[in-house]
Design a protein around this motif. Structure first.
Motif, PDB file in Angstrom:
ATOM      1  N   PRO A  13       0.794  -1.228   0.000  1.00  0.00           N
ATOM      2  CA  PRO A  13       0.000   0.000   0.000  1.00  0.00           C
ATOM      3  C   PRO A  13       0.834   1.288   0.000  1.00  0.00           C
ATOM      4  O   PRO A  13       0.278   2.380   0.132  1.00  0.00           O
ATOM      5  CB  PRO A  13      -0.794  -0.118   1.299  1.00  0.00           C
ATOM      6  CG  PRO A  13       0.157  -0.829   2.224  1.00  0.00           C
ATOM      7  CD  PRO A  13       0.900  -1.808   1.341  1.00  0.00           C
ATOM      8  N   TYR A  14       2.126   1.179  -0.167  1.00  0.00           N
ATOM      9  CA  TYR A  14       3.019   2.320  -0.027  1.00  0.00           C
ATOM     10  C   TYR A  14       3.178   3.072  -1.346  1.00  0.00           C
ATOM     11  O   TYR A  14       2.828   2.574  -2.413  1.00  0.00           O
ATOM     12  CB  TYR A  14       4.388   1.861   0.495  1.00  0.00           C
ATOM     13  CG  TYR A  14       4.285   1.188   1.842  1.00  0.00           C
ATOM     14  CD1 TYR A  14       4.286   1.930   3.011  1.00  0.00           C
ATOM     15  CD2 TYR A  14       4.152  -0.200   1.947  1.00  0.00           C
ATOM     16  CE1 TYR A  14       4.177   1.315   4.248  1.00  0.00           C
ATOM     17  CE2 TYR A  14       4.036  -0.826   3.184  1.00  0.00           C
ATOM     18  CZ  TYR A  14       4.046  -0.054   4.323  1.00  0.00           C
ATOM     19  OH  TYR A  14       3.937  -0.662   5.548  1.00  0.00           O
ATOM     20  N   GLU A  15       3.753   4.255  -1.259  1.00  0.00           N
ATOM     21  CA  GLU A  15       4.016   5.081  -2.442  1.00  0.00           C
ATOM     22  C   GLU A  15       5.471   5.529  -2.430  1.00  0.00           C
ATOM     23  O   GLU A  15       6.133   5.514  -1.400  1.00  0.00           O
ATOM     24  CB  GLU A  15       3.096   6.311  -2.445  1.00  0.00           C
ATOM     25  CG  GLU A  15       1.632   5.969  -2.582  1.00  0.00           C
ATOM     26  CD  GLU A  15       0.750   7.207  -2.590  1.00  0.00           C
ATOM     27  OE1 GLU A  15       1.283   8.341  -2.586  1.00  0.00           O
ATOM     28  OE2 GLU A  15      -0.478   7.033  -2.591  1.00  0.00           O
ATOM     29  N   GLY A  16       5.942   5.935  -3.593  1.00  0.00           N
ATOM     30  CA  GLY A  16       7.283   6.491  -3.712  1.00  0.00           C
ATOM     31  C   GLY A  16       8.362   5.490  -3.342  1.00  0.00           C
ATOM     32  O   GLY A  16       8.286   4.309  -3.683  1.00  0.00           O
ATOM     33  N   PHE A  17       9.363   5.963  -2.628  1.00  0.00           N
ATOM     34  CA  PHE A  17      10.495   5.125  -2.258  1.00  0.00           C
ATOM     35  C   PHE A  17      10.064   3.933  -1.416  1.00  0.00           C
ATOM     36  O   PHE A  17      10.549   2.818  -1.601  1.00  0.00           O
ATOM     37  CB  PHE A  17      11.551   5.963  -1.521  1.00  0.00           C
ATOM     38  CG  PHE A  17      12.822   5.220  -1.252  1.00  0.00           C
ATOM     39  CD1 PHE A  17      13.687   4.906  -2.288  1.00  0.00           C
ATOM     40  CD2 PHE A  17      13.172   4.840   0.032  1.00  0.00           C
ATOM     41  CE1 PHE A  17      14.872   4.215  -2.058  1.00  0.00           C
ATOM     42  CE2 PHE A  17      14.355   4.157   0.286  1.00  0.00           C
ATOM     43  CZ  PHE A  17      15.199   3.841  -0.770  1.00  0.00           C
ATOM     44  N   LEU A  18       9.115   4.155  -0.494  1.00  0.00           N
ATOM     45  CA  LEU A  18       8.671   3.058   0.363  1.00  0.00           C
ATOM     46  C   LEU A  18       7.951   1.969  -0.442  1.00  0.00           C
ATOM     47  O   LEU A  18       7.991   0.791  -0.058  1.00  0.00           O
ATOM     48  CB  LEU A  18       7.778   3.572   1.489  1.00  0.00           C
ATOM     49  CG  LEU A  18       8.496   4.382   2.569  1.00  0.00           C
ATOM     50  CD1 LEU A  18       7.505   4.859   3.629  1.00  0.00           C
ATOM     51  CD2 LEU A  18       9.631   3.592   3.212  1.00  0.00           C
TER      52      LEU A  18
END
Length: 179
Positions: free
Chosen positions: A26-31
């Protein structure tokens, strides 16, 4: 700047959740990239468990070996994606390493990979420490190993934090050998 605590919290949270729920990211970007890389370690870990099982026949071991090879390649590709993200971030911020900046022996992506594996190791070792059907000696050895893994995780987390600080301050050079 990249927050190492967010990375290690992601590792810890997802390992626990994925043992009880379907794998998700469910994360965005680098994560999001960190979670994807961690997922390959999770899948790899569990395929290796199958391969080590004494009750698995040769045909199944061969299939598991192919799965392990596939996950390992995806894991390595994901490590490179982490480092590529950081290189883009440095370029966007126009951060250029100092002329005398030294290069680290491993990249942040490789360190994040090692932290991911330690999170898996800690989770599974804690399971052993908590077993009520195991001998006391087994549980004590597992607890001692959990403590060692926790110390190693703290040290590696601090090393990653320092490495990222140095890279983003231009004191260290990030060089990636894309395969």
């Amino acid at each position: 700047m990249i927050d190492v605590r967010e990375i290690t919290q992601l590792h810890e949270t997802t390992v626990a959740r994925w043992h009880h729920e379907e794998i998700s990211n469910p994360y965005e970007g680098f994560l999001q990239l960190v979670c994807q890389q961690h997922m390959f370690n999770y899948l790899l870990w569990h395929e290796e468990d199958i391969a080590r099982s004494p009750n698995v026949g040769d045909v199944k071991v061969a299939a598991v070996k192919r799965a392990i090879d596939g996950y390992n390649q995806k894991r390595n590709d994901a490590i490179e994606q982490l480092d590529a993200y950081l290189l883009r971030e440095l370029a966007e911020r126009k951060i250029v390493p100092a002329a005398d900046a030294r290069q680290n022996t491993e990249t942040p992506g490789s360190t994040i990979d090692r932290l991911s594996i330690l999170a898996l190791r800690r989770y599974h070792m804690q399971e052993q420490a908590d077993r009520t059907d195991a001998a006391q000696e087994h549980r004590e050895k597992a607890r001692a190993r959990v403590a060692i893994v926790a110390e190693q995780h703290r040290d590696l987390s601090n090393g990653l934090r320092e490495l990222l600080e140095d890279i983003f301050a231009g004191r260290k050079r990030l060089k990636v050998y894309f395969q």
